[in-house]
Design a protein around this motif. Structure first.
Motif, PDB file in Angstrom:
ATOM      1  N   ILE A   1      13.459  -2.303  -5.921  1.00 32.20           N
ATOM      2  CA  ILE A   1      13.316  -1.687  -6.934  1.00 32.20           C
ATOM      3  C   ILE A   1      14.686  -0.516  -6.922  1.00 32.20           C
ATOM      4  O   ILE A   1      15.214  -0.307  -7.997  1.00 32.20           O
ATOM      5  CB  ILE A   1      12.073  -0.910  -6.831  1.00 32.20           C
ATOM      6  CG1 ILE A   1      10.853  -1.774  -6.676  1.00 32.20           C
ATOM      7  CG2 ILE A   1      11.869   0.094  -7.999  1.00 32.20           C
ATOM      8  CD1 ILE A   1       9.771  -1.182  -6.326  1.00 32.20           C
TER       9      ILE A   1
ATOM     10  N   THR B   1      12.759  10.459  -1.364  1.00 33.01           N
ATOM     11  CA  THR B   1      11.703  11.264  -2.254  1.00 33.01           C
ATOM     12  C   THR B   1      11.874  12.621  -1.920  1.00 33.01           C
ATOM     13  O   THR B   1      11.795  13.200  -1.001  1.00 33.01           O
ATOM     14  CB  THR B   1      10.305  10.620  -2.238  1.00 33.01           C
ATOM     15  OG1 THR B   1      10.577   9.211  -2.227  1.00 33.01           O
ATOM     16  CG2 THR B   1       9.643  11.259  -3.200  1.00 33.01           C
TER      17      THR B   1
ATOM     18  N   LEU C   1       1.043  -0.212  -5.163  1.00 32.37           N
ATOM     19  CA  LEU C   1       1.773  -0.137  -3.910  1.00 32.37           C
ATOM     20  C   LEU C   1       2.931   0.457  -4.142  1.00 32.37           C
ATOM     21  O   LEU C   1       3.528   1.102  -3.582  1.00 32.37           O
ATOM     22  CB  LEU C   1       1.658  -1.267  -3.782  1.00 32.37           C
ATOM     23  CG  LEU C   1       2.216  -1.747  -1.995  1.00 32.37           C
ATOM     24  CD1 LEU C   1       0.979  -0.953  -1.322  1.00 32.37           C
ATOM     25  CD2 LEU C   1       2.361  -3.105  -1.414  1.00 32.37           C
ATOM     26  N   MET C   2       3.903   0.038  -5.282  1.00 33.74           N
ATOM     27  CA  MET C   2       5.089   0.580  -5.598  1.00 33.74           C
ATOM     28  C   MET C   2       5.171   2.036  -5.760  1.00 33.74           C
ATOM     29  O   MET C   2       5.919   2.631  -5.072  1.00 33.74           O
ATOM     30  CB  MET C   2       5.598  -0.210  -6.687  1.00 33.74           C
ATOM     31  CG  MET C   2       5.991  -1.736  -6.643  1.00 33.74           C
ATOM     32  SD  MET C   2       7.304  -2.051  -7.813  1.00 33.74           S
ATOM     33  CE  MET C   2       5.933  -2.533  -9.228  1.00 33.74           C
ATOM     34  N   ILE C   3       4.148   2.740  -6.363  1.00 32.40           N
ATOM     35  CA  ILE C   3       3.994   3.970  -6.551  1.00 32.40           C
ATOM     36  C   ILE C   3       3.958   4.727  -5.449  1.00 32.40           C
ATOM     37  O   ILE C   3       4.485   5.622  -4.977  1.00 32.40           O
ATOM     38  CB  ILE C   3       2.831   4.358  -7.618  1.00 32.40           C
ATOM     39  CG1 ILE C   3       2.993   3.742  -8.698  1.00 32.40           C
ATOM     40  CG2 ILE C   3       2.915   5.910  -7.695  1.00 32.40           C
ATOM     41  CD1 ILE C   3       2.095   3.732  -9.946  1.00 32.40           C
ATOM     42  N   ASP C   4       2.839   4.036  -4.493  1.00 35.02           N
ATOM     43  CA  ASP C   4       2.905   4.542  -3.202  1.00 35.02           C
ATOM     44  C   ASP C   4       3.948   4.763  -2.122  1.00 35.02           C
ATOM     45  O   ASP C   4       4.127   5.588  -1.649  1.00 35.02           O
ATOM     46  CB  ASP C   4       1.777   3.620  -2.621  1.00 35.02           C
ATOM     47  CG  ASP C   4       0.330   4.030  -2.847  1.00 35.02           C
ATOM     48  OD1 ASP C   4       0.274   5.291  -2.838  1.00 35.02           O
ATOM     49  OD2 ASP C   4      -0.408   3.303  -2.679  1.00 35.02           O
ATOM     50  N   ILE C   5       4.715   3.636  -2.265  1.00 37.61           N
ATOM     51  CA  ILE C   5       5.986   3.535  -1.320  1.00 37.61           C
ATOM     52  C   ILE C   5       7.228   4.707  -1.903  1.00 37.61           C
ATOM     53  O   ILE C   5       7.614   5.213  -1.147  1.00 37.61           O
ATOM     54  CB  ILE C   5       6.670   1.842  -1.821  1.00 37.61           C
ATOM     55  CG1 ILE C   5       5.565   1.052  -0.963  1.00 37.61           C
ATOM     56  CG2 ILE C   5       8.169   2.088  -0.757  1.00 37.61           C
ATOM     57  CD1 ILE C   5       6.228  -0.404  -1.086  1.00 37.61           C
ATOM     58  N   GLN C   6       7.161   4.825  -3.201  1.00 37.33           N
ATOM     59  CA  GLN C   6       8.166   5.444  -3.703  1.00 37.33           C
ATOM     60  C   GLN C   6       7.701   7.003  -3.669  1.00 37.33           C
ATOM     61  O   GLN C   6       8.428   7.806  -3.524  1.00 37.33           O
ATOM     62  CB  GLN C   6       8.635   5.126  -4.988  1.00 37.33           C
ATOM     63  CG  GLN C   6      10.343   5.132  -4.775  1.00 37.33           C
ATOM     64  CD  GLN C   6      10.879   4.499  -6.460  1.00 37.33           C
ATOM     65  OE1 GLN C   6      10.215   3.767  -7.247  1.00 37.33           O
ATOM     66  NE2 GLN C   6      12.220   5.091  -6.637  1.00 37.33           N
TER      67      GLN C   6
ATOM     68  N   LYS D   1      10.347  12.133   2.028  1.00 35.52           N
ATOM     69  CA  LYS D   1      10.204  10.519   2.476  1.00 35.52           C
ATOM     70  C   LYS D   1      11.538  10.270   2.293  1.00 35.52           C
ATOM     71  O   LYS D   1      12.277  10.270   1.556  1.00 35.52           O
ATOM     72  CB  LYS D   1       9.323   9.734   1.433  1.00 35.52           C
ATOM     73  CG  LYS D   1       8.475   8.721   1.980  1.00 35.52           C
ATOM     74  CD  LYS D   1       7.899   7.892   0.989  1.00 35.52           C
ATOM     75  CE  LYS D   1       6.282   8.184   0.904  1.00 35.52           C
ATOM     76  NZ  LYS D   1       5.634   7.607  -0.145  1.00 35.52           N
TER      77      LYS D   1
ATOM     78  N   TRP E   1      17.235   5.451   0.120  1.00 31.34           N
ATOM     79  CA  TRP E   1      16.583   6.130  -0.845  1.00 31.34           C
ATOM     80  C   TRP E   1      15.829   7.453  -0.490  1.00 31.34           C
ATOM     81  O   TRP E   1      15.576   7.275   0.903  1.00 31.34           O
ATOM     82  CB  TRP E   1      15.812   5.506  -2.059  1.00 31.34           C
ATOM     83  CG  TRP E   1      14.802   4.653  -1.250  1.00 31.34           C
ATOM     84  CD1 TRP E   1      15.027   3.589  -0.692  1.00 31.34           C
ATOM     85  CD2 TRP E   1      13.324   5.203  -1.162  1.00 31.34           C
ATOM     86  NE1 TRP E   1      14.023   3.005  -0.411  1.00 31.34           N
ATOM     87  CE2 TRP E   1      12.818   4.092  -0.530  1.00 31.34           C
ATOM     88  CE3 TRP E   1      12.760   6.225  -1.514  1.00 31.34           C
ATOM     89  CZ2 TRP E   1      11.515   3.829  -0.209  1.00 31.34           C
ATOM     90  CZ3 TRP E   1      11.402   6.102  -1.192  1.00 31.34           C
ATOM     91  CH2 TRP E   1      10.695   5.303  -0.493  1.00 31.34           C
TER      92      TRP E   1
END
Lengths: 288, 177
Positions: free
Chosen positions: A47, A172, B65-70, A165, A170
């Motif tokens: 992503i 956060t 899950l993508m939201i969780d990871i990022q 994070k 990357w």
């Protein structure tokens, strides 16, 4: 009919299985910090590169639309900027003078810590939180570039937030206007401490709330600078958060609270600076 | 048949990823009063009632899950919420038919409302922020309305892709008969 029942019972197994998996993940990541590592790794090869690409296209388009600004506007702006530069040069000269004096006095007092000179590294904002409830964003640098958790993030001269994070490429960042953010701060002129709390209901007004400032004889006025305090264990000392825009004495007569106008424009963040030292590095206390 | 299945999975994955990317990048510039529409809910709900429980759940799970990871604090939180949303929407698969646009919009709106409610309960009320009316009127409802407006454009697109795939699947299935 029988077949339909079969499929619906099968989907129930799916539901139960996936739910269990989610709960397992939650428990794991709650107790064990590294549980997310493989997922972070996957994200940084899938992503994140795409988000970087989209971001680049966005910047490119932005540049093109900027080019359409008429020459006249640019000229006017140039004149205004020239005036500003002149004013700033004078101011800078004065400040330089004062700086030498400060250095001399600091040498006298044997204070050699200069808080303003933190080492920083620049990063682009590549994605923002998908929902409307929180104000977090992703930057395009991670552990490979030396970013660590709890590093402070600035934009221009003001505090933006803190790294929560870190993935390989990357990281956060949770901004200080986020509803779950609490920063220990102080008034620069009087060193009165307070808590700066992000508040979702104030995001639209472009303000942050501060509270729990002692109600003593020190006068705090509208326009006073609020900086991060020396007692915070995550935020480095002396980073500007904003200016007091409103201050009132609480009904208990013991504390004061009010609003701060932040120096950072949180709506249009594109580049940020990450301070490559955490408070734990500076104070020498490794957390946990 | 196998090829069709692979294509179906591929197309679905592309839709999910594209929507997630748009949500995190482009949509943060389309905010009105710092509210942005929730594209992920639209996709999850749409796959739920169009394709049934299995796909609805998987789409919701991976988006979450993508939201969780990022962005999330703990892994699996958003995944669980979106997974359940996908499942709840799939319960309406029986009453859903393609030509009707009212039911999908109502379902998407209901999902959005439910999602806002759950997030408020779990992430805000538990931190003793009790001003529910404020969050309802400034966050949940505006997001719902904005999402519905976007759904008017996005949902027919998903429907169109789904139609195409279904037609192809039927053709390749009839070849064997």
């Amino acid at each position: 009919m029988k077949k339909k029942n079969q499929t619906s019972s099968k989907s129930k197994y799916y539901l139960a299985g996936l739910c269990l998996f989610c709960i397992l993940l939650m428990v794991l990541s709650f107790f064990y910090d590294k549980a997310g590592a493989p997922f972070k790794g996957i994200a940084s090869v899938t992503i994140i590169p795409m988000q970087k690409g989209i971001n680049q296209i966005g910047t490119w388009l932005g540049d093109i639309s900027d080019n359409f600004d008429t020459l006249q506007e640019v000229r006017k702006e140039k004149d205004a900027l020239q005036d500003k530069v002149d004013a700033l040069i004078t101011e800078n000269n004065n400040l330089q003078e004062e700086k030498y004096e400060l250095e001399r006095l600091q040498a006298l007092y044997k204070l050699d810590q200069n808080y303003a000179d933190y080492e920083k590294t620049g990063a682009h904002v590549i994605a923002k939180d998908s929902g409307n409830w929180f104000s977090t964003f992703t930057i395009d640098k991670g552990s490979k570039d030396g970013i660590k958790k709890n590093m402070n993030v600035m934009a221009g001269s003001g505090l933006v937030g803190i790294v929560t994070k870190v993935g390989p490429t990357w990281a956060t960042v949770r901004s200080v206007i986020d509803d779950s953010s609490n920063v220990s701060a102080m008034v620069l002129s009087t060193s009165d401490r307070c808590m700066v709390r992000g508040d979702l209901s104030l995001i639209n007004d472009g303000k942050i709330r501060f509270e729990q400032m002692e109600n003593n004889e020190n006068k705090v006025q509208v326009g006073d600078q609020i900086v991060t305090s020396h007692i915070s264990d995550k935020y480095l000392q002396g980073i500007l958060i904003g200016y007091v825009s409103e201050i009132t004495v609480d009904s208990n007569n013991l504390t004061r609270s009010g609003y701060i106008t932040p120096v950072v424009d949180f709506k249009n963040l594109q580049e940020v600076l990450v301070i490559t030292k955490t408070k734990a590095d500076l104070t020498g206390t490794e957390k946990e | 048949m196998k090829k069709m299945k692979a294509k179906r999975i591929g197309v679905t994955a592309v839709i999910v990823i594209v929507c997630y990317l748009l949500q995190c990048t482009l949509f943060s510039h389309l905010t009105l009063a710092s509210i942005k529409p929730n594209l992920i809910i639209i996709v999850t709900a749409a796959f739920g009632f169009m394709r049934g429980p299995k796909e609805g759940m998987l789409v919701g799970f991976f988006s979450g899950l993508m939201i969780d990871i990022q962005f999330g604090n703990i892994l699996g939180f958003y995944a669980l919420i979106y997974l359940l949303l996908g499942f709840i929407n799939s319960l309406f698969e029986q009453v859903y038919y393609d030509e009707d646009i009212k039911l999908p919009l109502v379902l998407i709106a209901a999902s959005e409302f439910l999602y806002g409610l759950v997030i408020y309960l779990l992430m805000f009320m538990l931190r003793s922020e009790f001003d529910f009316i404020y969050y309802l009127s400034h966050n949940i409802i505006p997001e719902l309305i904005y999402t519905i407006v976007v759904a008017l454009g996005v949902y027919p697109l998903i429907l169109f892709i789904n139609h195409k795939l279904e037609a192809e699947e039927k053709r390749s299935a009839s070849k064997f008969v």
